[in-house]
Write a protein that holds these residues in place. Structure first.
Motif, PDB file in Angstrom:
ATOM      1  N   ARG A 129       0.832  -1.204   0.000  1.00 28.31           N
ATOM      2  CA  ARG A 129       0.000   0.000   0.000  1.00 28.31           C
ATOM      3  C   ARG A 129       0.864   1.250   0.000  1.00 28.31           C
ATOM      4  O   ARG A 129       0.616   2.202  -0.733  1.00 28.31           O
ATOM      5  N   LEU A 130       1.903   1.220   0.777  1.00 24.36           N
ATOM      6  CA  LEU A 130       2.756   2.394   0.886  1.00 24.36           C
ATOM      7  C   LEU A 130       3.489   2.652  -0.431  1.00 24.36           C
ATOM      8  O   LEU A 130       3.586   3.804  -0.879  1.00 24.36           O
ATOM      9  N   SER A 131       3.975   1.604  -1.055  1.00 22.83           N
ATOM     10  CA  SER A 131       4.701   1.799  -2.307  1.00 22.83           C
ATOM     11  C   SER A 131       3.762   2.317  -3.387  1.00 22.83           C
ATOM     12  O   SER A 131       4.163   3.121  -4.224  1.00 22.83           O
ATOM     13  N   GLN A 132       2.502   1.884  -3.349  1.00 27.15           N
ATOM     14  CA  GLN A 132       1.538   2.388  -4.333  1.00 27.15           C
ATOM     15  C   GLN A 132       1.175   3.835  -4.056  1.00 27.15           C
ATOM     16  O   GLN A 132       0.971   4.623  -4.980  1.00 27.15           O
ATOM     17  N   LEU A 133       1.100   4.184  -2.788  1.00 30.77           N
ATOM     18  CA  LEU A 133       0.824   5.569  -2.429  1.00 30.77           C
ATOM     19  C   LEU A 133       1.895   6.493  -2.965  1.00 30.77           C
ATOM     20  O   LEU A 133       1.613   7.551  -3.523  1.00 30.77           O
ATOM     21  N   LEU A 134       3.135   6.060  -2.769  1.00 36.87           N
ATOM     22  CA  LEU A 134       4.230   6.899  -3.242  1.00 36.87           C
ATOM     23  C   LEU A 134       4.198   7.019  -4.753  1.00 36.87           C
ATOM     24  O   LEU A 134       4.654   8.002  -5.320  1.00 36.87           O
TER      25      LEU A 134
END
Lengths: 197, 92
Positions: free
Chosen positions: B69-74
């Motif tokens: 999720r975090l990598s997609q957010l970035l």
């Protein structure tokens, strides 16, 4: 050994994780999502393991494992804490030579004639042995812990550390997903959650 | 937690039952599944160990999911947007 994530553990994890991500900062804009994901996960793992300062088997094993995937990152993240020794340190010699253990067990079995109670206890112990094998597969360095007591002690510490990692990562992701308007609210909540312990 | 047996050279041979009971009860306290049961329910050591494996795997999956999720957010945020700078300041 803590029995639950403390606020100081969470704070230290966050700091170290952020430091790890900063190392990736120059690269992050030019990499794929999967590479970012790997960077996020690896830095989170090193941050978690470094909390233990080399005092547990699982944390040393995890650092060694991560170093095989990204040696540079691990060295950078641990540069204050004797990176060389942690990466190259041999895992503890608690593993008993399996052949010797098997032979000794055979000798013991031949000497004793077992009562019914001992039979039951032996069966229970065998079942427990099977389940502890499962644990060895999920705890880093588990394959080196043939002593069941050590294995469970390490497992306890590993679980508390994982809970810390999940706790902080979840707070960050929630805050980031909430969007800018609500970020101030979540930042406050995160700070509160960390201080709350 | 010293135990005369553990001082033998091959300590894998005999493990004090008391020690195991103590450690297993500590595991119980950490596992959400088991903690929520009524106290009168007894849980076997074997079950506790099984639950422990399951719980650790669950935590691993959660870390993977959060990393995703975090990598997609970035990835999803506009480079110059206010959101991007907020996220970066959170993490970096």
């Amino acid at each position: 050994m803590h029995m639950q994530p403390t606020s100081s553990m969470k704070e230290e994890f966050l700091q170290k994780w952020q430091m790890g991500l900063q190392i990736y900062r120059p690269l992050i804009d030019n990499t794929s999502v999967s590479e970012r994901r790997k960077a996020i996960k690896l830095s989170a793992d090193v941050a978690m393991a470094s909390l233990r300062r080399g005092t547990t088997c699982w944390s040393r094993a995890l650092i060694q494992k991560t170093a095989t995937e990204d040696n540079f990152l691990v060295r950078q993240m641990l540069s204050g804490i004797k990176a060389e020794t942690l990466i190259n340190k041999k895992l503890p010699k608690v593993m008993c030579h399996r052949k010797i253990v098997r032979r000794s067990k055979k000798i013991l079995r031949r000497r004793k004639s077992r009562s019914a109670i001992e039979e039951v206890a032996a069966k229970a112990r065998k079942l427990v042995k099977k389940k502890t094998q499962g644990l060895r597969n999920v705890v880093p360095g588990g394959e080196f812990m043939s002593n069941d007591v050590l294995l469970i002690q390490e497992t306890l510490d590993y679980i508390v550390s994982l809970q810390t990692q999940v706790n902080v990562m979840r707070s960050i992701v929630d805050a980031a997903e909430a969007g800018s308007e609500r970020t101030a609210y979540y930042l406050g909540k995160l700070k509160f959650a960390i201080e709350d312990g | 937690m010293s135990n005369r047996r553990s001082r033998q050279s091959s300590s894998a041979l005999r493990i004090s039952d008391d020690q195991m009971i103590d450690l297993v009860s500590k595991l119980c306290q950490l596992l959400p599944e088991i903690r929520e049961r009524r106290r009168s329910d007894k849980v076997s050591a074997s079950k506790v160990l099984q639950e422990t494996c399951n719980y650790i795997r669950k935590l691993h999956r959660e870390v993977d999911n959060l990393s995703d999720r975090l990598s997609q957010l970035l990835d999803a945020v506009d480079e110059d947007s206010h959101e991007a700078s907020v996220i970066r300041s959170l993490l970096m």
